[in-house]
Design an enzyme around this catalytic site. Structure first.
Site, PDB file in Angstrom:
ATOM      1  N   GLN A 163       0.829  -1.200   0.000  1.00 19.44           N
ATOM      2  CA  GLN A 163       0.000   0.000   0.000  1.00 19.44           C
ATOM      3  C   GLN A 163       0.864   1.251   0.000  1.00 19.44           C
ATOM      4  O   GLN A 163       1.524   1.557   0.999  1.00 19.44           O
ATOM      5  CB  GLN A 163      -0.904  -0.005   1.240  1.00 19.44           C
ATOM      6  CG  GLN A 163      -1.824   1.197   1.352  1.00 19.44           C
ATOM      7  CD  GLN A 163      -2.508   1.271   2.698  1.00 19.44           C
ATOM      8  OE1 GLN A 163      -1.959   0.885   3.711  1.00 19.44           O
ATOM      9  NE2 GLN A 163      -3.725   1.796   2.702  1.00 19.44           N
ATOM     10  N   GLY A 164       0.882   1.982  -1.104  1.00 22.65           N
ATOM     11  CA  GLY A 164       1.665   3.217  -1.200  1.00 22.65           C
ATOM     12  C   GLY A 164       0.790   4.438  -1.054  1.00 22.65           C
ATOM     13  O   GLY A 164       0.499   5.139  -2.019  1.00 22.65           O
ATOM     14  N   GLU A 221      -9.987  -1.456   5.043  1.00 25.19           N
ATOM     15  CA  GLU A 221      -8.845  -1.581   5.944  1.00 25.19           C
ATOM     16  C   GLU A 221      -9.296  -1.517   7.406  1.00 25.19           C
ATOM     17  O   GLU A 221      -8.786  -2.214   8.256  1.00 25.19           O
ATOM     18  CB  GLU A 221      -7.826  -0.467   5.650  1.00 25.19           C
ATOM     19  CG  GLU A 221      -6.570  -0.563   6.498  1.00 25.19           C
ATOM     20  CD  GLU A 221      -5.493   0.434   6.091  1.00 25.19           C
ATOM     21  OE1 GLU A 221      -5.774   1.323   5.259  1.00 25.19           O
ATOM     22  OE2 GLU A 221      -4.379   0.325   6.611  1.00 25.19           O
ATOM     23  N   SER A 278       4.450  -1.155   4.086  1.00 26.44           N
ATOM     24  CA  SER A 278       4.658  -2.501   4.642  1.00 26.44           C
ATOM     25  C   SER A 278       4.882  -3.508   3.522  1.00 26.44           C
ATOM     26  O   SER A 278       4.209  -3.459   2.489  1.00 26.44           O
ATOM     27  CB  SER A 278       3.441  -2.935   5.460  1.00 26.44           C
ATOM     28  OG  SER A 278       3.202  -2.007   6.488  1.00 26.44           O
ATOM     29  N   SER A 316       0.885   6.576   2.301  1.00 28.48           N
ATOM     30  CA  SER A 316       1.560   7.590   3.123  1.00 28.48           C
ATOM     31  C   SER A 316       2.821   8.119   2.459  1.00 28.48           C
ATOM     32  O   SER A 316       3.514   7.403   1.736  1.00 28.48           O
ATOM     33  CB  SER A 316       1.945   6.996   4.473  1.00 28.48           C
ATOM     34  OG  SER A 316       0.829   6.425   5.098  1.00 28.48           O
TER      35      SER A 316
HETATM   36  C1  LIG Z   1       3.499  -0.519  11.406  1.00 28.55           C
HETATM   37  C2  LIG Z   1       3.003   0.475  10.402  1.00 28.55           C
HETATM   38  C3  LIG Z   1       2.693   0.049   9.133  1.00 28.55           C
HETATM   39  C4  LIG Z   1       2.241   0.952   8.173  1.00 28.55           C
HETATM   40  N1  LIG Z   1       1.996   0.483   6.916  1.00 28.55           N
HETATM   41  C5  LIG Z   1       1.632   1.371   5.951  1.00 28.55           C
HETATM   42  C6  LIG Z   1       1.489   0.936   4.604  1.00 28.55           C
HETATM   43  O1  LIG Z   1       1.654  -0.236   4.298  1.00 28.55           O
HETATM   44  N2  LIG Z   1       1.161   1.839   3.677  1.00 28.55           N
HETATM   45  C7  LIG Z   1       0.946   3.158   3.976  1.00 28.55           C
HETATM   46  O2  LIG Z   1       0.612   3.922   3.081  1.00 28.55           O
HETATM   47  N3  LIG Z   1       1.092   3.614   5.248  1.00 28.55           N
HETATM   48  C8  LIG Z   1       1.451   2.754   6.235  1.00 28.55           C
HETATM   49  N4  LIG Z   1       1.617   3.200   7.532  1.00 28.55           N
HETATM   50  C9  LIG Z   1       1.498   4.634   7.787  1.00 28.55           C
HETATM   51  C10 LIG Z   1       0.370   5.050   8.704  1.00 28.55           C
HETATM   52  O3  LIG Z   1      -0.848   5.035   8.015  1.00 28.55           O
HETATM   53  C11 LIG Z   1       0.737   6.449   9.216  1.00 28.55           C
HETATM   54  O4  LIG Z   1       1.868   6.313  10.030  1.00 28.55           O
HETATM   55  C12 LIG Z   1      -0.374   7.101   9.993  1.00 28.55           C
HETATM   56  O5  LIG Z   1      -1.466   7.404   9.163  1.00 28.55           O
HETATM   57  C13 LIG Z   1       0.094   8.356  10.723  1.00 28.55           C
HETATM   58  O6  LIG Z   1       0.776   9.239   9.873  1.00 28.55           O
HETATM   59  P1  LIG Z   1       2.202   9.812  10.290  1.00 28.55           P
HETATM   60  O7  LIG Z   1       3.051   8.670  10.656  1.00 28.55           O
HETATM   61  O8  LIG Z   1       2.662  10.722   9.204  1.00 28.55           O
HETATM   62  O9  LIG Z   1       1.966  10.659  11.600  1.00 28.55           O
HETATM   63  P2  LIG Z   1       1.484  12.172  11.679  1.00 28.55           P
HETATM   64  O10 LIG Z   1       0.323  12.369  10.765  1.00 28.55           O
HETATM   65  O11 LIG Z   1       2.638  13.081  11.512  1.00 28.55           O
HETATM   66  O12 LIG Z   1       0.985  12.234  13.160  1.00 28.55           O
HETATM   67  C14 LIG Z   1       1.828  12.469  14.289  1.00 28.55           C
HETATM   68  C15 LIG Z   1       0.971  12.707  15.512  1.00 28.55           C
HETATM   69  O13 LIG Z   1       0.149  13.852  15.302  1.00 28.55           O
HETATM   70  C16 LIG Z   1      -1.210  13.512  15.481  1.00 28.55           C
HETATM   71  N5  LIG Z   1      -2.045  14.242  14.523  1.00 28.55           N
HETATM   72  C17 LIG Z   1      -1.824  14.465  13.202  1.00 28.55           C
HETATM   73  N6  LIG Z   1      -2.860  15.113  12.649  1.00 28.55           N
HETATM   74  C18 LIG Z   1      -3.743  15.322  13.646  1.00 28.55           C
HETATM   75  C19 LIG Z   1      -5.030  15.934  13.726  1.00 28.55           C
HETATM   76  N7  LIG Z   1      -5.649  16.459  12.663  1.00 28.55           N
HETATM   77  N8  LIG Z   1      -5.624  15.952  14.919  1.00 28.55           N
HETATM   78  C20 LIG Z   1      -5.046  15.399  16.024  1.00 28.55           C
HETATM   79  N9  LIG Z   1      -3.852  14.805  16.011  1.00 28.55           N
HETATM   80  C21 LIG Z   1      -3.225  14.769  14.839  1.00 28.55           C
HETATM   81  C22 LIG Z   1      -1.292  12.019  15.222  1.00 28.55           C
HETATM   82  O14 LIG Z   1      -2.418  11.433  15.856  1.00 28.55           O
HETATM   83  C23 LIG Z   1       0.020  11.539  15.789  1.00 28.55           C
HETATM   84  O15 LIG Z   1      -0.129  11.376  17.169  1.00 28.55           O
HETATM   85  C24 LIG Z   1       2.083   2.311   8.504  1.00 28.55           C
HETATM   86  C25 LIG Z   1       2.386   2.750   9.806  1.00 28.55           C
HETATM   87  C26 LIG Z   1       2.852   1.848  10.741  1.00 28.55           C
HETATM   88  C27 LIG Z   1       3.178   2.356  12.109  1.00 28.55           C
END
Ligand SMILES: Cc1cc2nc3c(=O)[nH]c(=O)nc-3n(C[C@H](O)[C@H](O)[C@H](O)COP(=O)(O)OP(=O)(O)OC[C@H]3O[C@@H](n4cnc5c(N)ncnc54)[C@H](O)[C@@H]3O)c2cc1C
Lengths: 377, 297
Positions: A121-122, A239, A156, A124
């Site tokens: 899944q691409g 999902e 992932s 993020s």
């Molecule tokens: C183990 C794992 C597997 C993953 N696999 C995939 C994958 O296969 N494909 C893929 O595309 N993605 C994948 N992801 C990505 C995942 O979807 C993102 O990490 C997630 O959506 C959060 O985005 P971020 O990491 O950029 O955090 P950020 O968006 O930067 O968030 C950081 C913090 O800020 C808070 N925050 C951000 N915006 C808000 C808001 N509007 N209100 C309140 N709080 C907020 C968040 O809750 C968090 O606590 C994976 C993540 C993990 C940990």
């Protein structure tokens, strides 16, 4: 309100149970958590066995109750998890089935079901996580191809995937939700670099994916050009839907094992710990009941899972973390030993409140879309 | 498996809702108006209203039709008690319901029956009959203005059905306070916008709903199975949903939530009273812990 199953469903359960009893002992040894090619082969081998036995389609065309039984029985029997096939089976596949053309379904679905092809899944990007629609990876047309440049992160299983469900920006001038398209990108295409990232649990489970003028045929676009956000919502609802059913069963098993271990090592005599275990028993029983409720609701309405999945995911992801915190109390100093059962699980449970939409984002969804509270700035 | 309300169950719930709750004058505000200064003196039970509950079938619901009941089961009783909880209906509801068919007049609401549950008796002075008895009962100055309480020296055993019906009442309270919080968050404005647009408030409301939904699944399932372990689980989730929900609702209401005129405190205090029934949380937690070992054995 009824919690009993039909004769047909009972029969399905009995047949499945019998089949599992026969085939599980024939499975090869599980590869180590860090051996991704090994894990791919193992997971795909298991999917092939399911396919050959007539269970390959269960996630797609079985009734929700039948699927519930499938997930419950496979987990109880200790069968392998979907693993590397997670994206293909549980959200890219269902999205293709719902939104793809006949030709696209014919091209991509059978290999997923047979365990021949693995998807990732691409979605993020480094600057677009919670704010997914802020993604910047660009795609422009050149003849019959899109040319894609940009980068994805936290992908992932990217190292072992054949296909990627990829979100790209096809109109940079449109409002951010309007200029996105959903593409199926072959991971073998020229211009793709995968750089594994290590998780805090130590394994290279996800990766950064760099895209440098990667050519993707226009025919690989699912849905209309610039209509990718709508398709994405379909993907996300799958999902967040019923993907955790088997895990609830697994957590209930772990809880029982924790009680036994606590009695063995004497921690059971601590009333505080005992009561915590009792409370978790209530918690996971209730989550199982909520699963049954949601499945019955899906069966009654028929179709794509609703936002109710957010309610479940919110509660479940925290309950799972609490479970392994209590496991650490049962283990005492052994909870610091990576060789002990439950210690790695404790580490990986930390991703549950982040991946697939953080708890904060899920709470926004519940508040705005279910309770109707106003959108904030 | 069809773990959803049937049409009949929905109709029953709506009928009860129409009479005891949401729109009727017998709702919360009518009751509160009876007790303008409840810090002094005990409330009286409105016998007419009690008979009305009897006519509605609240007490006789599970009696066989030949005995003047409706021949319904625990799932229906749970739906009715959820509505009673929602509407904050006062009185020894569970005790009288359980006495139907045992104590003459209980089924119709002619007789008010109180019961010792754990070490407390609710509505002792207003009751015609007290089960199993209340020797040595001492009056407390009850924290809940709509539930007079006595303490008894010898703790009484609790019927699991009483625990389940209490959980259903708690579920009703949880849904009610969630609704009140959301309603207030939509309308009250600060900094030029509804407070519900602020994430801190939004997240309190979202968690409140999550607790309601989890508790609902647990309570309904326990009603279907009638299993004591399911019932213990249901009560823990429902207690949490009601008490935590009422506290968060109070927070969302700000200063207004701290006043006697706002109904929020009444829901909180009732939820506290109910959380002490059936041996309290400890008993349920221990039962659920023992179940883990029993299943592993
Ligand atoms: C183990 C794992 C597997 C993953 N696999 C995939 C994958 O296969 N494909 C893929 O595309 N993605 C994948 N992801 C990505 C995942 O979807 C993102 O990490 C997630 O959506 C959060 O985005 P971020 O990491 O950029 O955090 P950020 O968006 O930067 O968030 C950081 C913090 O800020 C808070 N925050 C951000 N915006 C808000 C808001 N509007 N209100 C309140 N709080 C907020 C968040 O809750 C968090 O606590 C994976 C993540 C993990 C940990």
């Amino acid at each position: 309100m009824d919690l009993s199953y039909t004769a047909e469903e009972d029969e399905f359960r009995a047949r499945l149970r019998e089949w599992l009893g026969k085939v599980l002992p024939t499975l090869p040894v599980k590869p180590s958590p860090d051996d991704w090619p090994g894990r791919r082969a193992y997971d795909c081998g298991w999917q092939r066995m399911l396919y050959d036995a007539g269970y390959g389609h269960v996630h797609w065309d079985a009734s929700p109750t039948t699927r519930l039984i499938f997930l419950e029985e496979t987990e109880k029997a200790g069968a392998p998890y979907v693993g590397a096939n997670f994206v293909g089976l549980l959200h890219a596949g269902p999205t293709l089935a719902a939104e793809g053309t006949a030709e696209q379904r014919e091209r991509w679905l059978p290999p997923v079901l047979r365990g021949d092809e693995v998807w990732c899944q691409g979605f993020s990007e480094p600057d677009a996580g919670s704010d997914l629609a802020a993604l910047r990876t660009r795609a422009w047309r050149d003849g019959d191809d899109y040319v894609v440049s940009g980068s994805k992160i936290w992908t992932s299983h990217a190292e072992v995937a054949d296909w990627c469900e990829l979100l790209v920006r096809t109109d940079a001038d449109a409002p951010k939700h309007r200029g996105i398209s959903w593409l199926a990108m072959p991971m073998s295409a020229a211009g793709i670099t995968v750089r594994p990232l290590r998780t805090l649990a130590g394994s290279a489970e996800f990766a950064e994916v760099f895209l440098d003028e990667v050519r993707v045929p226009v025919g690989n676009r699912v849905g209309d050009e610039n209509d990718g956000w709508r398709v994405t919502m379909v993907t996300l609802s799958f999902e967040r839907g019923t993907a955790f059913v088997g895990e609830v069963v697994a957590c209930r098993r772990v809880l029982g094992e924790l009680a036994v271990e606590a009695r063995r090592n004497g921690r059971w005599d601590d009333p505080v710990l005992r009561r915590q275990l009792g409370r978790l028993n209530a918690e996971f029983r209730a989550l199982w009941r909520l699963t049954q409720w949601n499945v019955s609701e899906a069966e009654a309405s028929g179709g794509v899972p609703g936002v109710g999945g957010s309610v479940f995911k919110l509660r479940y992801s925290h309950a799972r973390q609490e479970l392994y915190d209590v496991a650490a109390d049962v283990l005492g100093p052994d909870s610091l030993d990576l060789e002990r059962a439950w210690v790695l699980d404790r580490l990986s449970s930390l991703s549950y409140t982040i991946a697939a939409g953080t708890s904060q984002i899920q709470q926004n969804i519940v508040a705005e879309r279910i309770l109707g509270l106003p959108k904030g700035r | 498996m069809r773990f959803q309300l049937t049409d009949d169950q929905r109709a029953l719930r709506d009928a009860v809702r129409g009479v005891v709750g949401r729109s009727s004058s017998a709702g919360v505000w009518g009751l509160v108006a009876q007790f303008p200064a409840p810090l002094k003196g005990a409330p009286r039970l409105d016998r007419g209203f009690w008979r009305g509950l009897g006519e509605l079938g609240v007490f006789s619901l599970r009696l066989a039709e030949v005995d003047g009941g409706a021949g319904l089961g625990l799932p229906e009783a749970v739906l009715v008690f959820e509505e009673l909880g929602w509407a904050l209906v006062p009185g020894p509801l569970v005790a009288t319901h359980l006495a139907a068919g045992v104590v003459p007049g209980a089924a119709t609401g002619e007789t008010v029956v109180a019961a010792a549950d754990g070490s407390l008796v609710e509505w002792l002075d207003e009751a015609d009959v007290v089960l199993p008895g209340a020797e040595g009962a001492v009056a407390l100055r009850s924290v809940d203005p709509l539930t007079p309480l006595h303490r008894v020296p010898a703790p009484a055993r609790t019927d699991p059905v009483a625990v389940l019906l209490t959980a259903a009442e708690q579920l009703g309270t949880a849904a009610r306070v969630c609704g009140l919080a959301v309603q207030h968050a939509r309308t009250r404005e600060q900094f030029g916008q509804p407070i519900g647009a602020f994430q801190a408030v939004k997240h309190l409301c979202a968690q409140s709903l999550v607790r309601v939904e989890v508790a609902r699944a647990a309570v309904y399932a326990a009603a279907v199975t009638g299993d004591v372990v399911d019932i213990a689980a249901a009560r823990l989730l429902a207690d949490e949903a009601a008490v935590r929900g009422a506290l968060d609702c109070l927070q969302v209401h700000g200063g207004m939530g701290f006043t006697w005129e706002s109904e929020v405190h009444l829901h909180l205090k009732r939820a506290w009273v109910r959380a002490r029934r059936g041996g309290g949380n400890t008993e349920s937690e221990e039962l659920l812990a023992a179940d883990l070992l029993a299943r592993a054995a």
